[in-house]
Design an enzyme around this catalytic site. Structure first.
Site, PDB file in Angstrom:
ATOM      1  N   LYS A  56       1.007  -1.090  -0.167  1.00 43.90           N
ATOM      2  CA  LYS A  56       0.071  -0.034  -0.081  1.00 43.90           C
ATOM      3  C   LYS A  56       0.703   1.280   0.089  1.00 43.90           C
ATOM      4  CE  LYS A  56      -1.997   2.680   3.113  1.00 43.90           C
ATOM      5  NZ  LYS A  56      -1.963   3.683   2.479  1.00 43.90           N
ATOM      6  N   GLY A  79      -5.199   0.615   4.877  1.00 39.36           N
ATOM      7  CA  GLY A  79      -4.056   0.242   5.603  1.00 39.36           C
ATOM      8  C   GLY A  79      -4.736  -0.351   6.795  1.00 39.36           C
ATOM      9  N   GLU A 108       9.552   0.107  11.072  1.00 41.68           N
ATOM     10  CA  GLU A 108      10.659   1.282  10.782  1.00 41.68           C
ATOM     11  C   GLU A 108       9.967   2.448  11.114  1.00 41.68           C
ATOM     12  OE1 GLU A 108      13.796   0.837  10.034  1.00 41.68           O
ATOM     13  OE2 GLU A 108      13.845  -1.221   9.299  1.00 41.68           O
ATOM     14  N   CYS A 142      13.916   9.966   7.854  1.00 41.94           N
ATOM     15  CA  CYS A 142      13.800   9.364   9.242  1.00 41.94           C
ATOM     16  C   CYS A 142      15.241   9.424  10.188  1.00 41.94           C
ATOM     17  CB  CYS A 142      13.259   8.046   9.532  1.00 41.94           C
ATOM     18  SG  CYS A 142      14.148   6.887   8.388  1.00 41.94           S
ATOM     19  N   GLU A 151       9.941  14.473  16.584  1.00 41.52           N
ATOM     20  CA  GLU A 151      10.248  14.561  15.113  1.00 41.52           C
ATOM     21  C   GLU A 151       9.711  15.876  14.220  1.00 41.52           C
ATOM     22  OE1 GLU A 151       9.086  11.205  12.708  1.00 41.52           O
ATOM     23  OE2 GLU A 151      11.044  10.954  12.168  1.00 41.52           O
TER      24      GLU A 151
HETATM   25  P1  NAD Z   1       2.388   7.761   8.407  1.00 44.21           P
HETATM   26  O1  NAD Z   1       2.722   7.056   9.523  1.00 44.21           O
HETATM   27  O2  NAD Z   1       1.406   8.984   8.637  1.00 44.21           O
HETATM   28  O3  NAD Z   1       1.982   7.042   7.367  1.00 44.21           O
HETATM   29  C1  NAD Z   1       2.774   5.943   6.789  1.00 44.21           C
HETATM   30  C2  NAD Z   1       1.820   4.997   6.038  1.00 44.21           C
HETATM   31  O4  NAD Z   1       0.638   4.335   6.979  1.00 44.21           O
HETATM   32  C3  NAD Z   1       0.828   5.529   4.957  1.00 44.21           C
HETATM   33  O5  NAD Z   1       0.749   4.549   3.892  1.00 44.21           O
HETATM   34  C4  NAD Z   1      -0.491   5.736   5.727  1.00 44.21           C
HETATM   35  O6  NAD Z   1      -1.585   5.790   4.667  1.00 44.21           O
HETATM   36  C5  NAD Z   1      -0.483   4.467   6.487  1.00 44.21           C
HETATM   37  N1  NAD Z   1      -1.323   4.488   7.640  1.00 44.21           N
HETATM   38  C6  NAD Z   1      -1.764   5.793   8.234  1.00 44.21           C
HETATM   39  N2  NAD Z   1      -2.371   5.241   9.426  1.00 44.21           N
HETATM   40  C7  NAD Z   1      -2.895   3.952   9.147  1.00 44.21           C
HETATM   41  C8  NAD Z   1      -3.331   2.763  10.297  1.00 44.21           C
HETATM   42  N3  NAD Z   1      -3.930   3.371  11.271  1.00 44.21           N
HETATM   43  N4  NAD Z   1      -3.120   1.484   9.941  1.00 44.21           N
HETATM   44  C9  NAD Z   1      -2.316   1.221   8.717  1.00 44.21           C
HETATM   45  N5  NAD Z   1      -1.899   2.034   7.864  1.00 44.21           N
HETATM   46  C10 NAD Z   1      -1.964   3.456   8.394  1.00 44.21           C
HETATM   47  O7  NAD Z   1       3.927   8.336   7.995  1.00 44.21           O
HETATM   48  P2  NAD Z   1       4.346   9.509   7.003  1.00 44.21           P
HETATM   49  O8  NAD Z   1       3.995  10.915   7.387  1.00 44.21           O
HETATM   50  O9  NAD Z   1       3.780   9.175   5.607  1.00 44.21           O
HETATM   51  O10 NAD Z   1       5.876   9.401   6.820  1.00 44.21           O
HETATM   52  C11 NAD Z   1       6.727  10.106   7.756  1.00 44.21           C
HETATM   53  C12 NAD Z   1       7.262   9.099   9.034  1.00 44.21           C
HETATM   54  O11 NAD Z   1       7.688   7.869   8.485  1.00 44.21           O
HETATM   55  C13 NAD Z   1       8.287   9.832   9.827  1.00 44.21           C
HETATM   56  O12 NAD Z   1       7.653   9.699  11.245  1.00 44.21           O
HETATM   57  C14 NAD Z   1       9.599   9.054   9.475  1.00 44.21           C
HETATM   58  O13 NAD Z   1      10.402   9.129  10.562  1.00 44.21           O
HETATM   59  C15 NAD Z   1       8.896   7.829   9.039  1.00 44.21           C
HETATM   60  N6  NAD Z   1      10.218   6.783   8.324  1.00 44.21           N
HETATM   61  C16 NAD Z   1      10.759   6.045   8.839  1.00 44.21           C
HETATM   62  C17 NAD Z   1      11.510   5.438   8.508  1.00 44.21           C
HETATM   63  C18 NAD Z   1      12.483   4.185   8.804  1.00 44.21           C
HETATM   64  O14 NAD Z   1      13.043   3.464   8.127  1.00 44.21           O
HETATM   65  N7  NAD Z   1      12.391   4.057  10.351  1.00 44.21           N
HETATM   66  C19 NAD Z   1      11.718   5.542   6.936  1.00 44.21           C
HETATM   67  C20 NAD Z   1      11.032   6.666   6.286  1.00 44.21           C
HETATM   68  C21 NAD Z   1      10.095   7.270   7.006  1.00 44.21           C
END
Ligand code: NAD
Length: 478
Positions: A175, A213, A251, A285, A381
């Site tokens: 997704k 999701g 992650e 991240c 963050e």
């Molecule tokens: P987010 O958590 O808002 O969304 C990530 C994904 O989860 C999206 O596809 C979203 O639609 C989905 N999602 C949201 N709520 C959900 C739920 N309840 N159940 C299932 N899926 C759901 O993150 P974002 O704003 O898109 O990305 C930024 C974040 O990602 C930052 O916190 C960053 O640190 C993290 N990140 C971590 C890594 C790593 O490798 N540790 C890498 C890149 C980004």
């Protein structure tokens, strides 16, 4: 318009949502907003492909498909590059690294690893009451995987999940993120049109909200979740997955610290800190968003970092000379700006930046000095080009401040004494660490977090093993 990939078919949208170009704010294209029925169909297809075909046991077939995927990604790389620049706002120069060229290499890396990885482990014999028991372990596919990714590095995160999951013999429902659906759909289209992955092995969904999701994380036919995104969402996913006891691989977020030791080359360390936080406009991240400096050198270093930030070229991400592009959305930019304003209200000094630039969602490289290590800007963050400078008293104090975080993703240290720097790095509770600018980010290096930055490791051999189950066997001979 791009289509969903469900059960080997490219499927038209019943409803759509817009994907914006963050450098202009204009609509790039409409994306399919998958319905619950389409998500169900994708799960059913992935379950059927796993349970009723030989995908999970046929290693030569998997190798052939991965090699096709590697070829097709390389053949279509320039189209993917233009789309990544337009939709993600990734500067062209970053697409030659972690936004595209590096992630594409993951497919070949996991194909090569699958060729040599021992899927059987012999544990030898033991004797019990005069009879020989021979034991061994076979590693087999973990099952049907839901892969959920964020917006910031969509190619890296999709391929770091798809390539090892498929190499392991899993089937996948991927997704994409609501802000970057087209980049993920493009992968699905290439798979459907140019490879022989059997129907149902790879499914690609996009949706405007969290509903799809959520459906995946609760679904009884999903065996495992691999998720990259924020810690808040990670917590919700762990909770949702608990009802069916899924394996959950996370992650999550970070608030990594770069420590400049008192013997460092302040000029080069300051430049490194400035350019690091502006990489993909701070939307990474593992970027070091806290800069820990010796208290007696605070003002000197702040001046050097500010000069570095003012040299960062930002603007049109398609321009090869642009170092920094926009933030992903107006919402994200408002969030970043709100945090900067609250930091100033809490006593930090705004040295440079802190401005929105239109059109598009640009935010100027920003430096906050004299930051209190317990304040919001030092603990939460930001995900923007905002660096918080925190003074420390001595090395122990620097280590204490660096570890004073719920996160544990990454860190960095700068010193003219490599051994001293390594000793400091060993004291920080994080999954990755850069010493004097060392780059740990590569296909073969395990990446992941301690504490609330995640569970498990992506990339490298552990990245494959996350998708394998271990079955122990024993025979007995008299
Ligand atoms: P987010 O958590 O808002 O969304 C990530 C994904 O989860 C999206 O596809 C979203 O639609 C989905 N999602 C949201 N709520 C959900 C739920 N309840 N159940 C299932 N899926 C759901 O993150 P974002 O704003 O898109 O990305 C930024 C974040 O990602 C930052 O916190 C960053 O640190 C993290 N990140 C971590 C890594 C790593 O490798 N540790 C890498 C890149 C980004």
């Amino acid at each position: 318009m791009k289509r969903l990939l469900i059960d080997g078919q490219l499927v038209e949208a019943e409803k759509t949502f817009p994907s914006l170009n963050p450098a202009t704010g204009e609509v790039l294209d409409q994306a399919p907003d998958a319905t619950a029925a389409q998500a169900e169909a994708a799960v059913t297809a992935a379950r059927r492909a796993f349970d009723t075909t030989n995908w999970s046991t046929d290693v030569p077939q998997r190798l052939r498909c991965l090699e096709q995927l590697d070829r097709v990604l390389n053949e279509h790389k320039e189209e993917l590059r233009e789309l990544t620049i337009a939709e993600v706002g990734a500067p062209r120069m970053l697409t030659h690294g972690p936004q595209l060229d590096e992630p594409v290499k993951l497919v070949r890396y996991y194909a090569d690893l699958l060729r040599e990885y021992p899927l059987t482990e012999d544990l030898g014999d033991i004797e019990i009451r005069g009879r020989r028991h021979h034991r061994w372990v076979e590693k087999e596919a973990g099952g049907v995987v839901a892969a959920i990714i964020p917006y910031n590095y969509p190619n890296q995160l999709a391929l770091a999940k798809l390539a090892p999951a498929l190499a392991a013999g899993c089937t996948v429902v991927l997704k994409g993120a609501p802000d970057t659906p087209l980049t993920t759909l493009a992968l699905g289209e290439l798979i459907a049109e140019h490879t022989d992955f059997p129907p149902g092995v790879v499914n690609v969904l996009t949706s405007s909200g969290a509903d799809v999701g959520e459906l995946l994380t609760k679904h009884p036919d999903i065996d495992m979740i691999t998720f990259t995104g924020s810690t808040a969402t990670g917590r919700r996913i762990m909770e949702a997955a608990s009802a069916t006891v899924k394996k959950v691989f996370l992650e999550l977020g970070g608030k990594s610290a770069m420590i400049i030791l008192d013997d460092a080359d302040f000029q080069s360390a300051s430049m490194f800190a400035a350019f690091t936080i502006c990489s993909h406009a701070g939307q990474g991240c593992a970027l070091t968003s806290r800069l820990l400096v010796p208290r007696e050198h605070h003002d000197t270093i702040v001046e050097m970092v500010a000069a570095g930030l003012e040299r960062v070229s930002y603007g049109d991400p398609a321009d090869p000379k642009t170092f920094m592009g926009p933030l992903i959305s107006a919402r994200q930019r408002d969030k970043v700006d709100g945090m900067v304003q609250r930091a100033v209200a809490a006593g930090a000094k705004l040295v440079t930046g802190g401005k929105k630039v239109d059109p598009g969602f640009f935010y100027t490289p920003t430096l906050l000095s004299g930051v209190d290590p317990s304040s919001e800007i030092a603990q939460d963050e930001v995900f923007g080009p905002v660096l918080a400078v925190i003074p420390y008293d001595d090395e122990d104090d620097a280590v204490r401040i660096a570890n004073d975080s719920v996160f544990g993703l990454s860190g960095a240290v700068q010193s003219r004494d490599q051994e001293r720097a390594i000793a400091v790095a060993r004291r920080i509770r994080t999954g990755t660490f850069s010493i004097n600018g060392g780059n740990y980010f590569s296909q073969d290096v395990p990446f992941g977090g301690y504490k609330q930055s995640g569970v498990g490791r992506e990339s490298g051999v552990p990245g494959l093993e996350e998708f394998l189950e271990r079955k122990a066997f024993a025979t007995v001979t008299p």
